[in-house]
Design a protein around this motif. Structure first.
Motif, short mmCIF file in Angstrom:
data_model
loop_
_atom_site.label_atom_id
_atom_site.label_comp_id
_atom_site.label_asym_id
_atom_site.label_seq_id
_atom_site.Cartn_x
_atom_site.Cartn_y
_atom_site.Cartn_z
N ASP A 11 0.83 -1.21 0.00
CA ASP A 11 0.00 0.00 0.00
C ASP A 11 0.86 1.26 0.00
O ASP A 11 0.56 2.23 -0.69
CB ASP A 11 -0.94 -0.02 1.22
CG ASP A 11 -1.94 -1.16 1.13
OD1 ASP A 11 -2.79 -1.13 0.22
OD2 ASP A 11 -1.87 -2.09 1.95
N GLU A 12 1.95 1.22 0.78
CA GLU A 12 2.87 2.36 0.80
C GLU A 12 3.56 2.53 -0.54
O GLU A 12 3.75 3.65 -1.03
CB GLU A 12 3.90 2.16 1.92
CG GLU A 12 4.70 3.41 2.23
CD GLU A 12 5.63 3.20 3.42
OE1 GLU A 12 6.50 4.06 3.63
OE2 GLU A 12 5.48 2.18 4.15
N ILE A 13 3.92 1.40 -1.15
CA ILE A 13 4.54 1.45 -2.48
C ILE A 13 3.59 2.08 -3.49
O ILE A 13 3.97 2.92 -4.31
CB ILE A 13 4.94 0.02 -2.93
CG1 ILE A 13 6.13 -0.47 -2.13
CG2 ILE A 13 5.25 0.00 -4.42
CD1 ILE A 13 6.48 -1.93 -2.37
N VAL A 41 15.84 8.79 0.07
CA VAL A 41 16.00 7.74 1.08
C VAL A 41 14.67 7.50 1.80
O VAL A 41 13.97 8.45 2.15
CB VAL A 41 17.09 8.14 2.10
CG1 VAL A 41 17.14 7.14 3.25
CG2 VAL A 41 18.44 8.25 1.42
N GLN A 42 14.33 6.22 2.01
CA GLN A 42 13.12 5.85 2.74
C GLN A 42 13.48 5.14 4.03
O GLN A 42 14.36 4.26 4.03
CB GLN A 42 12.26 4.92 1.88
CG GLN A 42 11.69 5.59 0.64
CD GLN A 42 10.67 6.66 0.99
OE1 GLN A 42 9.82 6.44 1.85
NE2 GLN A 42 10.78 7.81 0.35
N ASP A 43 12.83 5.49 5.11
CA ASP A 43 13.14 4.86 6.39
C ASP A 43 12.47 3.51 6.56
O ASP A 43 13.02 2.60 7.18
CB ASP A 43 12.68 5.78 7.54
CG ASP A 43 13.49 7.07 7.58
OD1 ASP A 43 14.65 7.03 7.18
OD2 ASP A 43 12.92 8.09 8.01
N THR A 44 11.27 3.35 6.00
CA THR A 44 10.48 2.14 6.26
C THR A 44 10.70 1.03 5.25
O THR A 44 10.34 -0.11 5.51
CB THR A 44 8.99 2.50 6.29
OG1 THR A 44 8.64 3.14 5.06
CG2 THR A 44 8.67 3.42 7.46
N MET A 45 11.26 1.35 4.09
CA MET A 45 11.41 0.32 3.06
C MET A 45 12.84 0.28 2.52
O MET A 45 13.57 1.26 2.61
CB MET A 45 10.45 0.61 1.89
CG MET A 45 8.99 0.50 2.27
SD MET A 45 7.92 0.61 0.84
CE MET A 45 8.22 2.29 0.36
N ASN A 46 13.19 -0.87 1.98
CA ASN A 46 14.52 -1.00 1.39
C ASN A 46 14.64 -0.16 0.12
O ASN A 46 15.71 0.37 -0.19
CB ASN A 46 14.81 -2.46 1.06
CG ASN A 46 15.11 -3.27 2.30
OD1 ASN A 46 15.47 -2.72 3.33
ND2 ASN A 46 14.95 -4.57 2.20
N TYR A 99 22.94 -0.76 0.06
CA TYR A 99 23.51 -1.66 1.05
C TYR A 99 22.64 -1.77 2.31
O TYR A 99 23.07 -2.35 3.31
CB TYR A 99 24.91 -1.20 1.44
CG TYR A 99 25.88 -1.25 0.28
CD1 TYR A 99 26.58 -2.41 -0.02
CD2 TYR A 99 26.06 -0.15 -0.54
CE1 TYR A 99 27.45 -2.47 -1.09
CE2 TYR A 99 26.92 -0.20 -1.62
CZ TYR A 99 27.61 -1.36 -1.89
OH TYR A 99 28.47 -1.43 -2.96
N LYS A 100 21.44 -1.26 2.25
CA LYS A 100 20.59 -1.20 3.44
C LYS A 100 20.29 -2.59 3.99
O LYS A 100 20.27 -2.82 5.19
CB LYS A 100 19.29 -0.48 3.10
CG LYS A 100 18.44 -0.11 4.29
CD LYS A 100 17.29 0.76 3.86
CE LYS A 100 16.48 1.22 5.06
NZ LYS A 100 15.40 2.15 4.65
N TYR A 101 20.03 -3.54 3.09
CA TYR A 101 19.65 -4.89 3.53
C TYR A 101 20.80 -5.64 4.18
O TYR A 101 20.61 -6.68 4.79
CB TYR A 101 19.07 -5.69 2.37
CG TYR A 101 20.11 -6.32 1.48
CD1 TYR A 101 20.32 -7.71 1.48
CD2 TYR A 101 20.86 -5.55 0.62
CE1 TYR A 101 21.25 -8.28 0.66
CE2 TYR A 101 21.80 -6.10 -0.21
CZ TYR A 101 21.99 -7.47 -0.19
OH TYR A 101 22.93 -8.03 -1.00
#
Length: 314
Positions: free
Chosen positions: A122-124, A221-226, A256-258
């Motif tokens: 839903d956010e996407i 940059v997103q805080d909640t998603m990769n 490199y977030k993941y």
């Protein structure tokens, strides 16, 4: 020779056992899909022409060919084709009117369902609606325009994926349209931008294109998603080198977030980036920094002492 005779049965046993395991892990085609892939899995198909009572072999439209292996390995590989396409496609020749029927959209299945909460669909969807693509094209820009539902895989969420695989997979989605005039013109009559020319300001273009995704610069940059799905207009894209080439590199919050759970303790800033790459400016080592400062201080101190001694001895 005698040793070879003794170990040969064991080697044969291991070979056949390994083959059996490999076969067990191979994906299987859903039975209902076999008929579809007889045509849509090949470059040619056969058709019976009732008027002439003949059978002809014709070329399949390349845009209607589906990679059967890619389909079985994709996230929808266990689905029957008619789960997303009209069941009347089971009849051949297909009715011409089927081409004009609206197709299911991803959110028809994935929207508002807690089973898929971890994927933030839903956010996407909200981000896509704010992206430059939807603003320019409208509702015709759907998820499937980037993510081929037939062969889509979760590359970035797979901890075994290498960075280069993630980069290549993601950039291929962009280049499917931005590197293909026919697909690009499905959306607009405007002249197709030439990727190399529009990025001529970027130093070492080839190196960047191979090692970072287009979305590193074309999203925020997103805080909640990769991965952010709000694609920015080119005027808002990142163009400052220091955004990536610094100890506070945005790559650690994107590409490199993941892998940020890395426990590397080599003394390097941005250890997570160093796992598979060296980014100039982002991988500085704090120990080398301290040594450099010490050398600078000793040099300056030596010069100062020398000046003082010259003054005293004058």
């Amino acid at each position: 020779m005698q040793k070879l005779i003794l170990i040969l049965p064991a080697l044969l046993f291991l070979f056949f056992q390994g083959t059996a395991v490999a076969q067990d892990n191979e994906p299987e085609m859903v039975d209902m899909n076999r008929t579809c892939f007889q045509c849509h899995g090949n470059s040619h198909y056969g058709v019976y022409i009732e008027m002439t009572d003949t059978r002809e072999r014709r070329i399949m439209n390349p845009y209607y060919i589906v990679d059967s292996i890619g389909y079985m390995e994709g996230v929808h590989g266990t689905f029957a084709c008619i789960h997303c396409h009209n069941y009347e496609y089971e009849t051949y020749p297909h009715k011409a009117s089927l081409k004009l029927e609206p197709q299911y959209k991803c959110m028809d299945c994935h929207g508002g369902d807690d089973l898929f909460a971890e994927f933030h669909f839903d956010e996407i969807s909200e981000q896509v609606n704010e992206s430059v693509h939807v603003k320019a094209i409208g509702d015709n820009f759907t998820c499937a325009k980037c993510h081929d539902p037939h062969t889509y895989k979760l590359i970035a969420r797979d901890s075994t994926s290498m960075i280069k695989e993630i980069v290549a997979g993601n950039n291929a989605m962009c280049l499917d349209c931005h590197g293909d005039l026919t697909r690009y013109q499905l959306f607009t009559e405007q002249e197709q931008p030439q990727i190399m020319e529009t990025h001529d300001w970027l130093p070492n273009q080839e190196l960047h294109f191979k090692n970072v995704r287009c979305i590193e610069c074309h999203t925020s940059v997103q805080d909640t998603m990769n991965v952010s799905h709000k694609i920015l207009a080119k005027e808002k894209a990142v163009k400052k080198c220091v955004e990536c080439h610094s100890t506070n590199s945005l790559l650690s919050n994107k590409l490199y977030k993941y892998k940020r759970t890395s426990d590397r303790s080599s003394g390097f800033y941005n250890d997570v980036i160093l796992n598979e790459a060296y980014v100039v400016g982002a991988n500085r080592n704090k120990h080398l920094n301290n040594i450099s400062l010490l050398i600078f201080a000793l040099t300056f101190g030596g010069i100062l002492v020398h000046i003082i001694m010259r003054i005293v001895k004058r």
